[in-house]
Motif scaffolding. Structure first.
Motif, PDB file in Angstrom:
ATOM      1  N   ASP A  90       9.920 -45.538  27.001  1.00  0.00           N
ATOM      2  CA  ASP A  90      11.233 -44.976  26.691  1.00  0.00           C
ATOM      3  C   ASP A  90      11.259 -43.481  27.058  1.00  0.00           C
ATOM      4  OD1 ASP A  90      13.828 -45.022  25.024  1.00  0.00           O
ATOM      5  OD2 ASP A  90      12.673 -43.331  24.206  1.00  0.00           O
ATOM      6  N   PRO A  91      12.271 -43.021  27.817  1.00  0.00           N
ATOM      7  CA  PRO A  91      12.285 -41.625  28.273  1.00  0.00           C
ATOM      8  C   PRO A  91      12.251 -40.597  27.140  1.00  0.00           C
ATOM      9  CG  PRO A  91      13.911 -42.900  29.482  1.00  0.00           C
ATOM     10  CD  PRO A  91      13.387 -43.792  28.392  1.00  0.00           C
ATOM     11  N   TRP A  92      12.947 -40.859  26.050  1.00  0.00           N
ATOM     12  CA  TRP A  92      12.946 -39.896  24.948  1.00  0.00           C
ATOM     13  C   TRP A  92      11.565 -39.821  24.286  1.00  0.00           C
ATOM     14  CZ3 TRP A  92      14.575 -35.628  23.327  1.00  0.00           C
ATOM     15  CH2 TRP A  92      14.411 -35.230  21.996  1.00  0.00           C
ATOM     16  N   GLN A  93      10.978 -40.991  24.068  1.00  0.00           N
ATOM     17  CA  GLN A  93       9.641 -41.011  23.466  1.00  0.00           C
ATOM     18  C   GLN A  93       8.622 -40.365  24.408  1.00  0.00           C
ATOM     19  OE1 GLN A  93       9.069 -41.735  20.282  1.00  0.00           O
ATOM     20  NE2 GLN A  93      11.257 -42.121  20.069  1.00  0.00           N
TER      21      GLN A  93
ATOM     22  N   ASP B  38       6.741 -42.785  19.860  1.00  0.00           N
ATOM     23  CA  ASP B  38       6.790 -44.239  20.046  1.00  0.00           C
ATOM     24  C   ASP B  38       6.334 -45.038  18.825  1.00  0.00           C
ATOM     25  OD1 ASP B  38       7.911 -45.668  22.087  1.00  0.00           O
ATOM     26  OD2 ASP B  38       6.037 -46.102  23.129  1.00  0.00           O
TER      27      ASP B  38
ATOM     28  N   PRO C 265       4.542 -43.794  26.371  1.00  0.00           N
ATOM     29  CA  PRO C 265       5.810 -44.488  26.091  1.00  0.00           C
ATOM     30  C   PRO C 265       6.598 -44.824  27.355  1.00  0.00           C
ATOM     31  CG  PRO C 265       5.604 -42.467  24.773  1.00  0.00           C
ATOM     32  CD  PRO C 265       4.516 -42.429  25.797  1.00  0.00           C
TER      33      PRO C 265
END
Ligand SMILES: N[C@@H](CCC(=O)N[C@@H](CS)C(=O)NCC(=O)O)C(=O)O
Length: 205
Positions: free
Chosen positions: A82-85, A147, A80
């Motif tokens: 995206d940092p959170w994903q 994700d 991913p």
């Protein structure tokens, strides 16, 4: 990137298998050096940490399977942005590493000692790992770990669950996953049917 040589034991599992699959899905050319135990003992002292997998890139030898899984996963589009994903993906990778690390010492045991150690693992840490992964998969929507798509986390879990269910680990009940986290069995079957994974194993035979 220059020449890539991945070295690991000669079986379709363990710490190198997610890396092999990610490289294959990414269409990244690599040498899949599969070692016999004799070959490993001959080269062990020459590896940076006396362990495999190692990956040699442009003549330099690197270690740490999850670093490799993430790096080649990124190149293959299986990690991913995206940092959170990415965090959700990483937590899964590290849970499986903890599980692999806990198994290590039991590989040197025999007889009743092996039986007791494997039972303790199955009833304790492995049950906790399976329950946590099951909860994470449910929270992520039930199909993929991060994700909302296929990532290296799915590959890593697939390889581990396949081994747990194989019956190849003495005194580890092969139905542990089925009993505790059937969602992970369905996930394993989905990953096994992924076209990239199917193509990888077709290329191995
Ligand atoms: N933290 C390392 C662990 C590597 C490791 O322990 N590999 C095992 C095989 S799966 C090994 O080479 N053991 C050899 C030994 O202990 O002699 C990684 O993530 O790659």
């Amino acid at each position: 990137m220059g020449r890539i040589k991945l070295s690991y034991f000669d079986f379709d599992g363990g710490r190198a298998e997610p890396i092999r699959i990610a490289l294959s899905i990414g269409g990244i050319e690599f040498e899949d050096r599969r070692l016999s135990f004799t070959e490993f003992s001959e080269m062990r002292a020459g590896t940076p940490l006396n362990a495999v997998p190692t990956v040699e890139i442009d003549g330099v030898v690197y270690t740490q399977c999850n670093a490799m899984t993430r790096y080649f996963g990124k190149l293959a589009g299986l990690y991913p942005a995206d940092p959170w994903q990415a965090f959700l993906c990483d937590e899964v990778l590290e849970i499986i590493e903890d599980a692999a690390h806990a198994l290590g010492p039991t590989l040197r045991l025999q007889g009743d000692e092996l039986k007791a150690a494997r039972k303790a693992l199955a009833d304790g840490m492995y049950t906790r790992c399976l329950r946590t992964l099951d909860k994470r998969l449910e929270a992520a929507g039930g199909q993929y770990f991060a994700d909302r798509r296929f990532t290296v986390a799915d590959i890593k879990v697939y390889v581990w669950i396949k081994r747990l269910r194989s019956g190849g680990l003495d005194h580890m009940p092969s139905d542990l996953t089925d009993a505790i986290a059937p969602r992970l069995v369905r996930h394993m079957e989905r990953v096994a049917a992924d076209p990239g994974v199917v193509a990888y194993y077709a290329g191995r035979s």
